[in-house]
Design a protein around this motif. Sequence first.
Motif, PDB file in Angstrom:
ATOM      1  N   THR A 229       0.833  -1.203   0.000  1.00  0.00           N
ATOM      2  CA  THR A 229       0.000   0.000   0.000  1.00  0.00           C
ATOM      3  C   THR A 229       0.869   1.255   0.000  1.00  0.00           C
ATOM      4  OG1 THR A 229      -1.542  -1.264   1.359  1.00  0.00           O
ATOM      5  CG2 THR A 229      -1.933   1.107   1.165  1.00  0.00           C
ATOM      6  N   LEU A 230       1.792   1.315   0.950  1.00  0.00           N
ATOM      7  CA  LEU A 230       2.612   2.520   1.064  1.00  0.00           C
ATOM      8  C   LEU A 230       3.637   2.610  -0.065  1.00  0.00           C
ATOM      9  CD1 LEU A 230       3.260   2.706   4.909  1.00  0.00           C
ATOM     10  CD2 LEU A 230       1.603   3.977   3.552  1.00  0.00           C
ATOM     11  N   GLY A 231       4.104   1.459  -0.514  1.00  0.00           N
ATOM     12  CA  GLY A 231       5.080   1.450  -1.607  1.00  0.00           C
ATOM     13  C   GLY A 231       4.475   2.019  -2.881  1.00  0.00           C
ATOM     14  N   PHE A 232       3.267   1.577  -3.203  1.00  0.00           N
ATOM     15  CA  PHE A 232       2.597   2.122  -4.382  1.00  0.00           C
ATOM     16  C   PHE A 232       2.188   3.568  -4.134  1.00  0.00           C
ATOM     17  CE2 PHE A 232       2.003  -2.331  -5.714  1.00  0.00           C
ATOM     18  CZ  PHE A 232       2.452  -2.195  -7.019  1.00  0.00           C
ATOM     19  N   GLY A 233       1.724   3.822  -2.905  1.00  0.00           N
ATOM     20  CA  GLY A 233       1.352   5.201  -2.557  1.00  0.00           C
ATOM     21  C   GLY A 233       2.505   6.157  -2.745  1.00  0.00           C
ATOM     22  N   SER A 234       3.700   5.705  -2.369  1.00  0.00           N
ATOM     23  CA  SER A 234       4.875   6.576  -2.433  1.00  0.00           C
ATOM     24  C   SER A 234       5.282   6.919  -3.858  1.00  0.00           C
ATOM     25  CB  SER A 234       6.072   5.916  -1.744  1.00  0.00           C
ATOM     26  OG  SER A 234       5.797   5.713  -0.391  1.00  0.00           O
ATOM     27  N   ARG A 235       4.854   6.086  -4.808  1.00  0.00           N
ATOM     28  CA  ARG A 235       5.231   6.423  -6.173  1.00  0.00           C
ATOM     29  C   ARG A 235       4.017   6.839  -7.004  1.00  0.00           C
ATOM     30  NH1 ARG A 235       5.059   2.964  -9.676  1.00  0.00           N
ATOM     31  NH2 ARG A 235       6.901   3.689 -10.748  1.00  0.00           N
TER      32      ARG A 235
ATOM     33  N   TYR B 287       9.455  -0.129   6.534  1.00  0.00           N
ATOM     34  CA  TYR B 287      10.743  -0.448   5.898  1.00  0.00           C
ATOM     35  C   TYR B 287      10.525  -1.185   4.576  1.00  0.00           C
ATOM     36  CZ  TYR B 287      13.493   0.896   9.961  1.00  0.00           C
ATOM     37  OH  TYR B 287      14.091   1.617  10.950  1.00  0.00           O
ATOM     38  N   ALA B 288       9.617  -2.153   4.610  1.00  0.00           N
ATOM     39  CA  ALA B 288       9.405  -2.977   3.417  1.00  0.00           C
ATOM     40  C   ALA B 288       8.806  -2.163   2.275  1.00  0.00           C
ATOM     41  CB  ALA B 288       8.512  -4.172   3.757  1.00  0.00           C
ATOM     42  N   SER B 289       8.071  -1.109   2.612  1.00  0.00           N
ATOM     43  CA  SER B 289       7.501  -0.293   1.542  1.00  0.00           C
ATOM     44  C   SER B 289       8.612   0.353   0.719  1.00  0.00           C
ATOM     45  CB  SER B 289       6.573   0.776   2.116  1.00  0.00           C
ATOM     46  OG  SER B 289       7.326   1.832   2.662  1.00  0.00           O
ATOM     47  N   GLU B 290       9.717   0.658   1.380  1.00  0.00           N
ATOM     48  CA  GLU B 290      10.855   1.203   0.648  1.00  0.00           C
ATOM     49  C   GLU B 290      11.460   0.149  -0.273  1.00  0.00           C
ATOM     50  OE1 GLU B 290      10.360   4.389   0.984  1.00  0.00           O
ATOM     51  OE2 GLU B 290      12.417   4.890   1.476  1.00  0.00           O
ATOM     52  N   VAL B 291      11.399  -1.091   0.169  1.00  0.00           N
ATOM     53  CA  VAL B 291      11.871  -2.191  -0.676  1.00  0.00           C
ATOM     54  C   VAL B 291      10.983  -2.305  -1.924  1.00  0.00           C
ATOM     55  CG1 VAL B 291      12.144  -4.693  -0.811  1.00  0.00           C
ATOM     56  CG2 VAL B 291      12.878  -3.466   1.245  1.00  0.00           C
ATOM     57  N   VAL B 292       9.668  -2.236  -1.689  1.00  0.00           N
ATOM     58  CA  VAL B 292       8.726  -2.330  -2.811  1.00  0.00           C
ATOM     59  C   VAL B 292       8.985  -1.199  -3.806  1.00  0.00           C
ATOM     60  CG1 VAL B 292       6.288  -2.130  -3.455  1.00  0.00           C
ATOM     61  CG2 VAL B 292       6.949  -3.511  -1.487  1.00  0.00           C
ATOM     62  N   ARG B 293       9.059   0.000  -3.266  1.00  0.00           N
ATOM     63  CA  ARG B 293       9.262   1.171  -4.122  1.00  0.00           C
ATOM     64  C   ARG B 293      10.579   1.056  -4.899  1.00  0.00           C
ATOM     65  NH1 ARG B 293      10.943   6.916  -3.324  1.00  0.00           N
ATOM     66  NH2 ARG B 293      12.165   6.174  -1.569  1.00  0.00           N
ATOM     67  N   GLY B 294      11.644   0.741  -4.155  1.00  0.00           N
ATOM     68  CA  GLY B 294      12.953   0.660  -4.792  1.00  0.00           C
ATOM     69  C   GLY B 294      13.010  -0.432  -5.854  1.00  0.00           C
ATOM     70  N   SER B 295      12.404  -1.577  -5.565  1.00  0.00           N
ATOM     71  CA  SER B 295      12.472  -2.687  -6.518  1.00  0.00           C
ATOM     72  C   SER B 295      11.691  -2.356  -7.786  1.00  0.00           C
ATOM     73  CB  SER B 295      11.913  -3.962  -5.896  1.00  0.00           C
ATOM     74  OG  SER B 295      12.611  -4.267  -4.720  1.00  0.00           O
ATOM     75  N   ILE B 296      10.543  -1.759  -7.615  1.00  0.00           N
ATOM     76  CA  ILE B 296       9.757  -1.384  -8.803  1.00  0.00           C
ATOM     77  C   ILE B 296      10.550  -0.388  -9.643  1.00  0.00           C
ATOM     78  CG2 ILE B 296       7.710  -0.120  -9.568  1.00  0.00           C
ATOM     79  CD1 ILE B 296       6.199  -1.412  -7.258  1.00  0.00           C
ATOM     80  N   ASN B 297      11.160   0.575  -8.957  1.00  0.00           N
ATOM     81  CA  ASN B 297      11.925   1.572  -9.695  1.00  0.00           C
ATOM     82  C   ASN B 297      13.152   0.984 -10.368  1.00  0.00           C
ATOM     83  OD1 ASN B 297      10.165   3.558  -9.034  1.00  0.00           O
ATOM     84  ND2 ASN B 297      11.396   4.442  -7.392  1.00  0.00           N
ATOM     85  N   SER B 298      13.638  -0.153  -9.864  1.00  0.00           N
ATOM     86  CA  SER B 298      14.864  -0.647 -10.467  1.00  0.00           C
ATOM     87  C   SER B 298      14.621  -1.670 -11.570  1.00  0.00           C
ATOM     88  CB  SER B 298      15.830  -1.172  -9.396  1.00  0.00           C
ATOM     89  OG  SER B 298      15.201  -2.142  -8.628  1.00  0.00           O
TER      90      SER B 298
END
Lengths: 259, 214, 257
Positions: free
Chosen positions: C39-45, C104-115
């Motif tokens: 949720t937060l990972g997608f929200g952040s991007r 913390y994991a939301s940053e993983v989600v965000r970073g992985s999608i971006n990479s």
Amino acid sequence: MPENDTTPAIEFRGVVKQFGHNTVLDGLDFSVAQGDRVTLIGPSGSGKTTILRLLMTLEEADGGLIFVDGDPYTHEMRGDKRVAIPEKRRSLVRRRVGMVFQQFNLFPNMTVLENIIEAPIHVLGKSKAAAITDAEALLDKVGLAEKRDERPTKLSGGQQQRVAIARALAMEPDILLLDEVTSALDPELVADVLGVLRNIAETTDITMLIVTHEMQFAREVSNRVLMFDGGKIVEEADPETIFTSPSHERTQEFLRAIL
Amino acid sequence: MNEAAWSWEHAAAVLPELLNGLRITVLATVVGMVIASVLGLIVAVVRRSGLRVVTMPIGFLVEFIRSTPLLVQFVFANLLFTQFPSLAVGCVVLGIHYATYMSEVYRAGIDAVPKGQWEAAIALDLPRSRTWGAVILPQAIRNTLPGLGNYAISMFKETPFLFAIAVVEMYTAAQQYGANNFRYIEAITLVGLLFLLVSYPTSLLVRRLENRLA
Amino acid sequence: MSDNLQQLVELLPQLGEGILVTLELTLGGAVLALLIAFTLGFGSRARTKWARVPSRVVVEFFRGTSLVVQIFWLYYVLPLPPFYVELDPLACGILALGLNYGAYASEVVRGSINSVAKGQWEAAVALDLGPVHRMRRVIMPQAWPLMIPMFTNLLIQLVKGSALAAYISLHDLNFFTEELRERTSETVFSYTVGLLLYFAVAYLLTLGMNALEVRAKNRLGAGPSLREVLRLAPVQTTADVGAGTPASTASKGGDRA
């Protein structure tokens, strides 16, 4: 679909593109007729690839208008205001445009066949059976019928690129954009890919916009060559003329440097 | 209940105690980080160059310490070393725990030094100590700075585990105030905010450093 | 020593309960964290500020305020005015673990999608795949294998963090360890047993996650299949081995140089 034969397949009107302070295209005007095969040449940074990327909506123009088959694509004029066209309408135009990339960009999580049928099924709404039949015909055409269930990562660069061409053709585009499609290939694999493209040029009437460093290929396939420099067209002619007796000084320099 | 949900009086009363605790928190972080940095480097170098008889047990120990709770390690060590002050025991445990992480950071940093650097050192016939000291480590350490920063921040946020061995760092101070006055809301909320106040700007700095070095 | 073992055997039911509580906290926390992370990972991007800014604030808040503070805040403060929310201690633990590690994991989600390589996004646009379809069929299958190793690290962190549960009246592994010590009066024995149990839990979870990673990579056409790894057959792949060895960080010493 083309409204009539005189409507250009692609038309740029005063297109401006900047990256930061760097103006790559400065009010570019040009058009490509239906069924034309146009090669863009010029030094790197001259804006050739940017033109293809604008046509794929991978970049957004900062000014001017782009038309595909006479339809406004990303922006239109409302009164004297330039307004962005919403994604839904863009998508309808974009569907007529296909692109093959320098780095192939096949989806590694799908097999060769799945790569090809993904968009026809989910975007064009084809039935799975029809999509597979068409995909197999295309694979046959690019000489990779036996690779249909392989993973892209197991293929050579040249094979991957041929799959990418089949994938783009599966969308039945009116316009095909080829962005340095042989630049990432080992020299011995270039010929196969060019052979496939030559075959497509001969057997279809798809409009092609080609950015390439393969001058021999440009000469054989295209009927028009545009020489770009500094975001402008400095010379435009049929390939024979431009390669044998270029009139502009920049064209002469460029061809001397790369040939 | 006629108690106000939030009392500024209590907030004002607890704040000095929290700031006192913050001093201990920062102290534990700094001391822990110094131990972790030095020990981590030793572990990384030994694991890279040592014999299998040495590297295997060290490898197991590193993995063991890393995958068991810091909290339990605090209590265990404190029970074992009763003759030392809890704060000292806590700092050492923190340092050892994070050394296992830091050793990985160093390892990655050493691996990131191009192979050509090793080969050049051999070609120049440099002795081993010079190869490490003058060629490899200076380049590796640079790569490890962001990792060091990130682990310092995460160590900072794990110091509250010290409550389990009665070290009066920031959280324990809040806990004590809460228990003595039957007022938890101001104390615990403020601790959280103080952690955020310190860790967020620091993490922004580390991110900047990361971008600069990348 | 045999006395100690005797005590340990007598305490087996408590041990079972301790492991169960620790696993409940771990799995509950992990599932919640995963939900929050996506949720937060997608929200952040997200493109709109209205989704992006709140997501960033929540992420930074839960990353920045320390797990210990969060768990005790939920335990001590939430039942008080003006909240009056009294959570079951287990729910309290799961919520704190989920929120903290989810951030913390939301940053993983965000970073992985971006990479995921830019070309993959572009090819999806060129095929006119819509944003949802693009994410589901092209980007996520490639981002997922990048996330797993980092999720594994966070999962182990979560197990370790769950030891706090003993301080909010839960009878987890940590509590059991202390119980064993009181019964045997043997600090070294009890804590060695306790730590080994935590290690075993962490090790098994790592094994499971590594299997997940092998499978995810294999689906991308990279690395051997899980069956090949388990059969320990000689696998001839170019790169990407090492994912198959459990706790690969420990076993790779790098014995050259």
